[in-house]
Scaffold this motif. Sequence first.
Motif, PDB file in Angstrom:
ATOM      1  N   ALA A  88      36.409-101.401 -55.896  1.00 15.66           N
ATOM      2  CA  ALA A  88      36.346-100.607 -54.674  1.00 15.66           C
ATOM      3  C   ALA A  88      35.048 -99.799 -54.655  1.00 15.66           C
ATOM      4  N   PHE A  89      34.514 -99.620 -53.469  1.00 16.22           N
ATOM      5  CA  PHE A  89      33.193 -99.013 -53.288  1.00 16.22           C
ATOM      6  C   PHE A  89      33.313 -97.679 -52.578  1.00 16.22           C
ATOM      7  N   GLY A  90      32.767 -96.620 -53.181  1.00 18.37           N
ATOM      8  CA  GLY A  90      32.808 -95.284 -52.602  1.00 18.37           C
ATOM      9  C   GLY A  90      31.754 -95.092 -51.531  1.00 18.37           C
ATOM     10  N   VAL A  91      32.173 -94.538 -50.415  1.00 19.26           N
ATOM     11  CA  VAL A  91      31.272 -94.286 -49.297  1.00 19.26           C
ATOM     12  C   VAL A  91      31.248 -92.790 -49.024  1.00 19.26           C
ATOM     13  N   GLY A  92      30.041 -92.240 -48.976  1.00 21.48           N
ATOM     14  CA  GLY A  92      29.847 -90.869 -48.524  1.00 21.48           C
ATOM     15  C   GLY A  92      29.587 -90.934 -47.031  1.00 21.48           C
ATOM     16  N   LEU A  93      30.469 -90.394 -46.259  1.00 22.33           N
ATOM     17  CA  LEU A  93      30.426 -90.552 -44.809  1.00 22.33           C
ATOM     18  C   LEU A  93      29.744 -89.352 -44.170  1.00 22.33           C
ATOM     19  N   ARG A  94      28.678 -89.602 -43.414  1.00 19.87           N
ATOM     20  CA  ARG A  94      28.016 -88.531 -42.654  1.00 19.87           C
ATOM     21  C   ARG A  94      28.509 -88.607 -41.217  1.00 19.87           C
ATOM     22  N   LEU A  95      29.127 -87.539 -40.767  1.00 26.51           N
ATOM     23  CA  LEU A  95      29.645 -87.470 -39.403  1.00 26.51           C
ATOM     24  C   LEU A  95      29.145 -86.215 -38.721  1.00 26.51           C
ATOM     25  N   GLY A  96      28.420 -86.377 -37.637  1.00 24.75           N
ATOM     26  CA  GLY A  96      28.030 -85.245 -36.806  1.00 24.75           C
ATOM     27  C   GLY A  96      29.159 -84.892 -35.859  1.00 24.75           C
ATOM     28  N   ALA A  97      28.976 -83.828 -35.142  1.00 22.35           N
ATOM     29  CA  ALA A  97      30.026 -83.314 -34.252  1.00 22.35           C
ATOM     30  C   ALA A  97      30.470 -84.334 -33.210  1.00 22.35           C
ATOM     31  N   SER A  98      29.555 -85.120 -32.696  1.00 23.07           N
ATOM     32  CA  SER A  98      29.900 -86.120 -31.681  1.00 23.07           C
ATOM     33  C   SER A  98      30.867 -87.165 -32.247  1.00 23.07           C
ATOM     34  N   ALA A  99      30.567 -87.685 -33.425  1.00 20.26           N
ATOM     35  CA  ALA A  99      31.442 -88.683 -34.043  1.00 20.26           C
ATOM     36  C   ALA A  99      32.789 -88.072 -34.435  1.00 20.26           C
ATOM     37  N   VAL A 100      32.757 -86.841 -34.919  1.00 22.98           N
ATOM     38  CA  VAL A 100      34.001 -86.158 -35.297  1.00 22.98           C
ATOM     39  C   VAL A 100      34.907 -85.992 -34.086  1.00 22.98           C
ATOM     40  N   GLU A 101      34.323 -85.644 -32.962  1.00 22.26           N
ATOM     41  CA  GLU A 101      35.101 -85.495 -31.729  1.00 22.26           C
ATOM     42  C   GLU A 101      35.785 -86.810 -31.371  1.00 22.26           C
ATOM     43  N   ALA A 102      35.052 -87.912 -31.459  1.00 26.14           N
ATOM     44  CA  ALA A 102      35.621 -89.224 -31.130  1.00 26.14           C
ATOM     45  C   ALA A 102      36.717 -89.624 -32.109  1.00 26.14           C
ATOM     46  N   LEU A 103      36.590 -89.208 -33.361  1.00 26.49           N
ATOM     47  CA  LEU A 103      37.594 -89.563 -34.368  1.00 26.49           C
ATOM     48  C   LEU A 103      38.882 -88.749 -34.242  1.00 26.49           C
ATOM     49  N   GLN A 104      38.943 -87.860 -33.277  1.00 23.33           N
ATOM     50  CA  GLN A 104      40.191 -87.160 -32.999  1.00 23.33           C
ATOM     51  C   GLN A 104      41.196 -88.105 -32.346  1.00 23.33           C
ATOM     52  N   GLU A 105      40.698 -89.197 -31.793  1.00 22.03           N
ATOM     53  CA  GLU A 105      41.571 -90.241 -31.256  1.00 22.03           C
ATOM     54  C   GLU A 105      42.177 -91.008 -32.428  1.00 22.03           C
ATOM     55  N   LYS A 106      43.478 -91.047 -32.498  1.00 20.18           N
ATOM     56  CA  LYS A 106      44.170 -91.699 -33.620  1.00 20.18           C
ATOM     57  C   LYS A 106      43.736 -93.153 -33.789  1.00 20.18           C
ATOM     58  N   SER A 107      43.482 -93.839 -32.690  1.00 16.31           N
ATOM     59  CA  SER A 107      43.101 -95.251 -32.794  1.00 16.31           C
ATOM     60  C   SER A 107      41.731 -95.410 -33.445  1.00 16.31           C
TER      61      SER A 107
END
Length: 149
Positions: free
Chosen positions: A46-65
């Motif tokens: 398994a490969f570890g990923v450090g995820l960079r998320l700005g506010a715009s992407a974080v807002e979109a990820l509030q959608e459960k899908s």
Amino acid sequence: MRLARPELGQLTYCTNIHAGESWPEVLASLQTHVPEIKAAVSPDAAFGVGLRLGASAVEALQEKSALADLAALLEENDSYVFTINGFPYGAFHGERVKEDVYSPDWSTPERLLYSNRLADILATLLPEGMDGTVSTCLLYTSPSPRDSC
């Protein structure tokens, strides 16, 4: 990826190297780059990923899908997120960021909401029994941002 000697920690690939502020841009980067890098660095583990998320992407990820799509992509690629880079709130590539990289700072509701959402995303994605981290900036209250970070 988890190293053979656990006391040494984990090796990760951080996605902050790739431009992308919106969720579709971040997703495209994950789909394009992570499988290729994993195949070269960690083909059998398994490969570890450090995820960079700005506010715009974080807002979109509030959608459960959207968050479910991210979790499925990670599983499909035998990858996992154990750390999120939440230091730059806004644009990080293609714009001049140095003067505004600390904005909004921790004295604002926007930074608090963003950071809480990052923690919620990480809690959803973090593998069972693994500790996770969110990289962020300290509270900025001094005249010079360089004094606090």
